[in-house]
Every structure is written in C-alpha cells, then in structure tokens.
Motif scaffolding. Structure first.
Motif, mmCIF file in Angstrom:
data_model
loop_
_atom_site.group_PDB
_atom_site.id
_atom_site.type_symbol
_atom_site.label_atom_id
_atom_site.label_comp_id
_atom_site.label_asym_id
_atom_site.label_seq_id
_atom_site.Cartn_x
_atom_site.Cartn_y
_atom_site.Cartn_z
ATOM 1 N N ALA A 32 0.815 -1.213 0.000
ATOM 2 C CA ALA A 32 0.000 0.000 0.000
ATOM 3 C C ALA A 32 0.851 1.267 0.000
ATOM 4 O O ALA A 32 0.544 2.241 -0.699
ATOM 5 N N THR A 33 1.943 1.280 0.760
ATOM 6 C CA THR A 33 2.730 2.511 0.901
ATOM 7 C C THR A 33 3.771 2.687 -0.188
ATOM 8 O O THR A 33 4.189 3.809 -0.482
ATOM 9 N N GLN A 34 4.241 1.582 -0.765
ATOM 10 C CA GLN A 34 5.207 1.630 -1.871
ATOM 11 C C GLN A 34 6.498 2.370 -1.508
ATOM 12 O O GLN A 34 7.095 3.050 -2.338
ATOM 13 N N GLU A 35 6.932 2.230 -0.261
ATOM 14 C CA GLU A 35 8.227 2.795 0.103
ATOM 15 C C GLU A 35 9.313 2.041 -0.674
ATOM 16 O O GLU A 35 9.351 0.808 -0.655
ATOM 17 N N PRO A 36 10.199 2.752 -1.357
ATOM 18 C CA PRO A 36 11.142 2.058 -2.249
ATOM 19 C C PRO A 36 12.195 1.260 -1.494
ATOM 20 O O PRO A 36 12.730 1.695 -0.478
ATOM 21 N N GLU A 37 12.474 0.110 -2.011
ATOM 22 C CA GLU A 37 13.545 -0.745 -1.520
ATOM 23 C C GLU A 37 13.941 -1.683 -2.648
ATOM 24 O O GLU A 37 13.220 -1.819 -3.639
ATOM 25 N N VAL A 38 15.089 -2.302 -2.520
ATOM 26 C CA VAL A 38 15.444 -3.404 -3.407
ATOM 27 C C VAL A 38 15.221 -4.685 -2.605
ATOM 28 O O VAL A 38 15.725 -4.840 -1.495
ATOM 29 N N ARG A 47 7.817 0.635 -7.123
ATOM 30 C CA ARG A 47 8.122 1.766 -7.991
ATOM 31 C C ARG A 47 9.360 1.492 -8.841
ATOM 32 O O ARG A 47 10.284 0.809 -8.403
ATOM 33 N N ALA A 48 9.380 2.067 -10.028
ATOM 34 C CA ALA A 48 10.593 2.018 -10.852
ATOM 35 C C ALA A 48 11.662 2.890 -10.214
ATOM 36 O O ALA A 48 11.380 3.966 -9.675
ATOM 37 N N LEU A 49 12.918 2.426 -10.271
ATOM 38 C CA LEU A 49 14.045 3.136 -9.663
ATOM 39 C C LEU A 49 15.108 3.397 -10.722
ATOM 40 O O LEU A 49 15.150 2.738 -11.763
#
Length: 299
Positions: free
Chosen positions: A213-219, A254-256
């Motif tokens: 839900a939050t889509q905090e970016p990480e690998v 998300r795309a990074l």
C-alpha cells in the motif's frame, strides 16, 4: 516486515509532476517506456506516446479485473483504438496474466514468452502451490488463495527466439532469469541501460500488505511466497546486477534509477542468501524445477 535494502525516494525513476501533466494514467521513466500500477502489480508500455496502432508493446497483463485500466492507459498513451504489436510476458503468474486471454483476443495480438512457461500458458499445467510458511506479512499468509491454474493462449503463443532477440521490441534482448518461475525472463536495452525486470527482484516487500500500500522504495528479492527455486533466483539477481542498469521497472513497486538502484542491487546480489531467502519454506528445502518436472503441477 523490515525493508530488505531501503532506497532513497530520490531514486524514483518517474517524475510525478510530469506524469500529472501528461495525465495518461502511467508513470513514464524514459521517452518510450512507462508503467501502470494495478493494485498488486505493474504492467509496462513500450513505445513512444502517440505511436498508434501496432506500434507499441504491452509487457505483462495485470491482475484479474484490470482490463479497463490497461485499455484506458493504452488509449491515452498511444491513441484511441491503438492495438499493441504483441503482448510479451516476463512469466505466467496470475498477477501478470490476469487479463491476458481477454486482451489478446480483443486486440488480436500475439503473445511471446519463454518456452519453459508454455505449460502455464497453453492450459496444460499449473504452477506449484504458493507457500505461506515463508512469512513476511498478510500477502504471504493468504498466498494459498492465489490462483495457480494456467491460462490458455495456445493459438496466439510464440516462444521467444533462442538468439535473445524480442521480435516486437527492436533494441531489446530477453534474459533468462529463473527462480521465481522456471521460464521467467527480464528484458534489457543496453543502449540506455533500461531493464524490465518482472519479479526476478522487486522494489517493495510484496509479502506485506502495508508495504504494497505505501510503496516505500527498496530493493527486495523476488516475492517469497511464489518463488520455487532459490538458488536459481540468486543467480538471476547476480546476472542482473552485473548489467549495472540505469533504470529498472519491476513487477511490483516503484521504478528506480541511478546510483541508488545499482547500490541496492549490488548489495542484494552480494548477500542474496541472507537478505532474500526466507528462513523456512517448502521450496527453500526442496526447489521445484523444470528439469525434473516438479515445477509443473498436473491439473
């Protein structure tokens, strides 16, 4: 669930302001590369805005019920009534082929995939059952509810050529990145360092409903509850890290882009077994593989 490798929000590959101005329902990460998030998963659009009929490609086909969202984004980006040259698949899990049959028929479009995914796409075999024991959050706990039955697009199915080319996507090459699925592939464009990953790695903790839900970016390694061969998955991440991509769009999250993406991917590759592999799980102990047939479940 703790993030595996946290990434700065500055590493987002899209520009929210430009996306809002364009207002076509997609996140653009290169002039001819955009994606749309569909609740649980992303689909990718390859082609320049306004490309018109048969001059663009859809990569993956979303979750069940997402046909209208995909169609509306395609019409806004490429023109009303513009059909794709093809639908190209990273793999055949339910959240990547949810509306494949409907869209392929409506658009009269060929479908391209790796040969090892064929049984899941011609109606002849199902994926191994998901594994909720890997932990990580609600999305993992409810994994037994996810569909594993195959779709059937056999009359439209084409296997990706052995030479690595992607016929409807000039300038791109497919890379076999197994582990999450036996015939999983990623798509690489060396000219500008663009990588369409699929689920070989992702950029959110897909096991956690909160993270989704939050889509905090990480690998993050591949979604744990559907990954069936962890040694192969680690090898795939290492092969993608070696490319040093400039930008990457994954099946989830998300795309990074830029140095933060490469830093995170290198860290995941170097310590994959500790970071990404769950402490327990059916396929941690006994991988399911195409070679012995265990990756294909009888219907």
């Amino acid at each position: 669930m703790a993030q595996q490798i946290p990434i700065s929000r500055e590493a987002r590959a899209d520009d929210p302001r430009a996306d809002a101005e364009r207002d076509d329902g997609t996140h653009e990460i290169a002039p001819d590369l955009a994606y749309r998030r569909l609740v649980l998963a992303n689909v990718v659009f390859v082609g320049s805005p306004g490309a018109g009929d048969r001059n663009w490609v859809l990569v993956d086909a979303g979750i069940p019920g997402s046909k209208a969202a995909i169609r509306s984004a395609a019409a806004a980006r490429f023109g009303e009534g513009a059909r794709p040259a093809a639908i190209v698949l990273t793999h055949g899990h339910f959240d990547h082929v949810g509306v494949l049959e409907d869209l392929a028929e409506e658009w009269d479009a060929p479908v391209y995939a790796h040969g090892l995914e064929r049984p899941y796409l011609d109606g002849s075999a199902a994926y191994p059952t998901p594994d909720p024991s890997v932990g990580g959050g609600l999305m993992a706990r409810i994994a037994p509810l996810y569909p594993t039955k195959p779709v059937n697009v056999s009359s439209r199915l084409h296997l990706l050529p052995a030479d690595g080319s992607v016929p409807p996507m000039p300038g791109w090459r497919w890379l076999h990145t197994p582990g999450h699925a036996p015939g999983h592939v990623s798509f690489w464009r060396e000219a500008d360092g663009s990588l369409i990953v699929g689920d070989a790695f992702v950029t959110t903790a897909q096991e956690s409903a909160y993270a989704v839900a939050t889509q905090e970016p990480e690998v993050h390694g591949p979604p744990m509850y559907l990954t069936i061969d962890w040694p192969a998955a680690g090898g795939s991440v290492r092969s993608l890290a070696a490319l040093k991509p400039e930008r990457a769009v994954t099946g989830h999250g998300r795309a990074l882009h830029g140095p933060e993406l490469r830093r995170g991917l290198d860290a995941l590759a170097q310590d994959f077994e500790r970071i990404a592999v769950p402490d327990q799980g059916r396929y941690v102990e006994t991988p399911a593989r195409a070679e012995d047939g265990s990756a294909y479940r009888s219907l």
